[in-house]
Design a protein around this motif. Structure first.
Motif, mmCIF file in Angstrom:
data_model
loop_
_atom_site.group_PDB
_atom_site.id
_atom_site.type_symbol
_atom_site.label_atom_id
_atom_site.label_comp_id
_atom_site.label_asym_id
_atom_site.label_seq_id
_atom_site.Cartn_x
_atom_site.Cartn_y
_atom_site.Cartn_z
ATOM 1 N N CYS A 111 7.132 4.652 -4.598
ATOM 2 C CA CYS A 111 7.298 3.436 -3.720
ATOM 3 C C CYS A 111 8.831 3.053 -3.712
ATOM 4 C CB CYS A 111 6.318 2.298 -3.996
ATOM 5 S SG CYS A 111 6.634 0.858 -2.781
ATOM 6 N N CYS A 138 9.103 -1.166 -4.283
ATOM 7 C CA CYS A 138 8.918 -1.778 -5.825
ATOM 8 C C CYS A 138 9.508 -0.599 -6.884
ATOM 9 C CB CYS A 138 7.466 -1.950 -6.061
ATOM 10 S SG CYS A 138 6.383 -0.636 -6.179
ATOM 11 N N CYS A 196 2.616 -0.133 -0.967
ATOM 12 C CA CYS A 196 2.085 0.860 -1.821
ATOM 13 C C CYS A 196 0.936 0.333 -2.436
ATOM 14 C CB CYS A 196 2.902 1.404 -2.824
ATOM 15 S SG CYS A 196 3.134 0.024 -4.309
ATOM 16 N N CYS A 242 2.842 -5.334 -4.850
ATOM 17 C CA CYS A 242 3.589 -4.646 -3.696
ATOM 18 C C CYS A 242 2.451 -4.320 -2.702
ATOM 19 C CB CYS A 242 4.409 -3.456 -4.501
ATOM 20 S SG CYS A 242 5.391 -2.481 -3.131
ATOM 21 N N GLY A 258 4.855 -0.896 -8.496
ATOM 22 C CA GLY A 258 3.439 -1.625 -7.806
ATOM 23 C C GLY A 258 3.613 -3.104 -7.875
HETATM 24 ZN ZN LIG Z 1 5.291 -0.611 -3.930
#
Ligand SMILES: [Zn+2]
Length: 407
Positions: free
Chosen positions: A319, A322, A338, A335, A326
């Protein structure tokens, strides 16, 4: 008494002049009412904005706003000989109204957030004078005044994203291929190894053209559901080796919502040569993702299934919002893009199924001698991720106020 755009009996300069003056006077009066309301500390924010929107729609609405009516009654209704004068009048009015509406919008936005003290001062000083631009231009032409600003268009954020993806592969030596949006069942499904009863062929997913029942199945026309038919069309024309990237519009029978649209965009790629391996696929796509999302992103491949590739994989990128954790921001908020997993599914890919090469074997694509990989990604989703949007429909509503943020 509410102003209405009159139908004209004649289109002489003096008649047009009078009609123009009356219209501008009505516009000025109505704008003044909204301006006063905006400055009134007792009107709430919503009330101010609603009043402005009603005013804007009343004058500018494309369907039946007063400007549209003037265009209808004065320009379109004018006999050919007098179109020139009527056109100049309507163009001038359009420019004046645009300036007036923009000025008023700025004023209303300013007043909507201003303190009561500031509002009192604005009311007293008449600092923002809406009528000024009209007076400026409505009299004699003063060549020392700045011209009317004409906005220059810009690429739509989806097309911009599509161009960025295509550019990454062009730099790797890929050519760009395009093909028809209306396809036959043969190119869209059969030649891509979709079995006759594959669910994607169902009318619930695919938009078929009407009245095709009498044709053999493979000749029936539909709106292509992916850009993959262009792979077959190109392999019929060009012998290997081949490196292709295929951007374009596709359609599926999906009702529009925050993440679906009956029309969306794909970029597909195809590489065919002797000794192409899954390692080439991974290396190419890993490089492409780093070019698109930054050199820090990692890629991960997970087994999947597509009719036209074997083996097949879904590719994920770490991702880039982030950084793969996460969590976002100082308060460790989850986040959303994702789903807190740290990974975003970005494309489907795989080695071209030998059955697909059988359809173009006559043109040098002998599955015993050559191999290839293919991949495809959704441009709209990537654009949403890139611009941090959670509603796909925003891209397609054609609201310039939204789109110009990306210009
Ligand atoms: Zn993320």
């Amino acid at each position: 008494m509410a102003y209405t755009v009159p139908k004209l009996k004649d289109f002489s300069p003096s008649t047009l002049n009078h009609a123009e003056e009356d219209l501008l006077a009505a516009f000025k009066q109505e704008a003044e009412d909204v301006r006063r309301l905006a400055q009134d500390p007792t009107t709430d924010l919503l009330g101010k904005r609603t009043a402005f929107k009603q005013f804007r729609d009343h004058w500018m609405a494309r369907a039946n706003g007063l400007l549209a009516q003037a265009n209808e009654n004065w320009l379109k209704a004018a006999p050919p000989k007098e179109k020139g004068g009527a056109g100049r009048t309507v163009n001038k009015i359009r420019a004046l109204l645009k300036v007036g509406v923009d000025d008023l919008e700025r004023h209303v936005n300013f007043c909507a957030t201003a303190s009561p003290e500031t509002l009192a001062k604005v009311g007293a000083s008449q600092a923002l004078n809406l009528t000024e631009p009209q007076q400026r231009i409505a009299g004699q032409i003063d060549i020392s005044l700045p011209g009317i600003h004409r906005a220059i268009g810009a690429a739509h954020p989806i097309i911009r994203t599509q161009n960025e993806i295509v550019a990454v592969f062009k730099n790797l030596g890929y050519s760009v291929a395009e093909g028809p949006v209306i396809e036959t069942d043969y190119y869209n499904f059969e030649a891509l190894n979709f079995p006759p009863n594959h669910p994607a062929r169902d009318t619930q997913d695919t938009l078929f053209l009407a009245n095709q029942e009498s044709k053999p199945r493979r000749e029936q026309l539909l709106l292509r559901t992916h850009t993959s038919p262009v792979q077959i069309r190109t392999m019929e024309k060009l012998t290997p080796p081949l490196r292709l990237v295929i951007p374009g519009k596709v359609h599926r029978n999906d009702p529009p919502d925050a993440s679906h649209s009956p029309m969306f965009h794909q970029v597909e790629g195809l590489a065919v040569d002797t000794n192409i391996t899954f390692g080439d696929l991974k290396g190419t796509l890993d490089h492409a993702m780093k070019s698109l999302f930054g050199s820090d992103v990692k890629t991960s491949f997970r087994p999947s299934f597509f009719p036209f590739t074997e083996p097949s994989a879904e590719m994920f990128v770490s991702c880039f919002i982030c950084g793969g954790s996460g969590k976002r921001g100082n308060d460790n908020a989850p986040c959303r893009p994702c789903k807190q997993s740290g990974w975003i599914e970005i494309l489907g890919c795989g080695m071209v199924d030998p059955n697909v090469f059988e359809f173009v074997k006559h043109n040098g694509y002998d599955p015993e001698k050559i191999s290839g990989f293919a991949f495809g990604m959704g441009v709209d989703r990537i654009a949403m991720l890139k611009y941090g949007l959670d509603d796909l429909q925003l891209f397609f509503q054609g609201d310039v106020r939204f789109l110009e943020q990306f210009a």
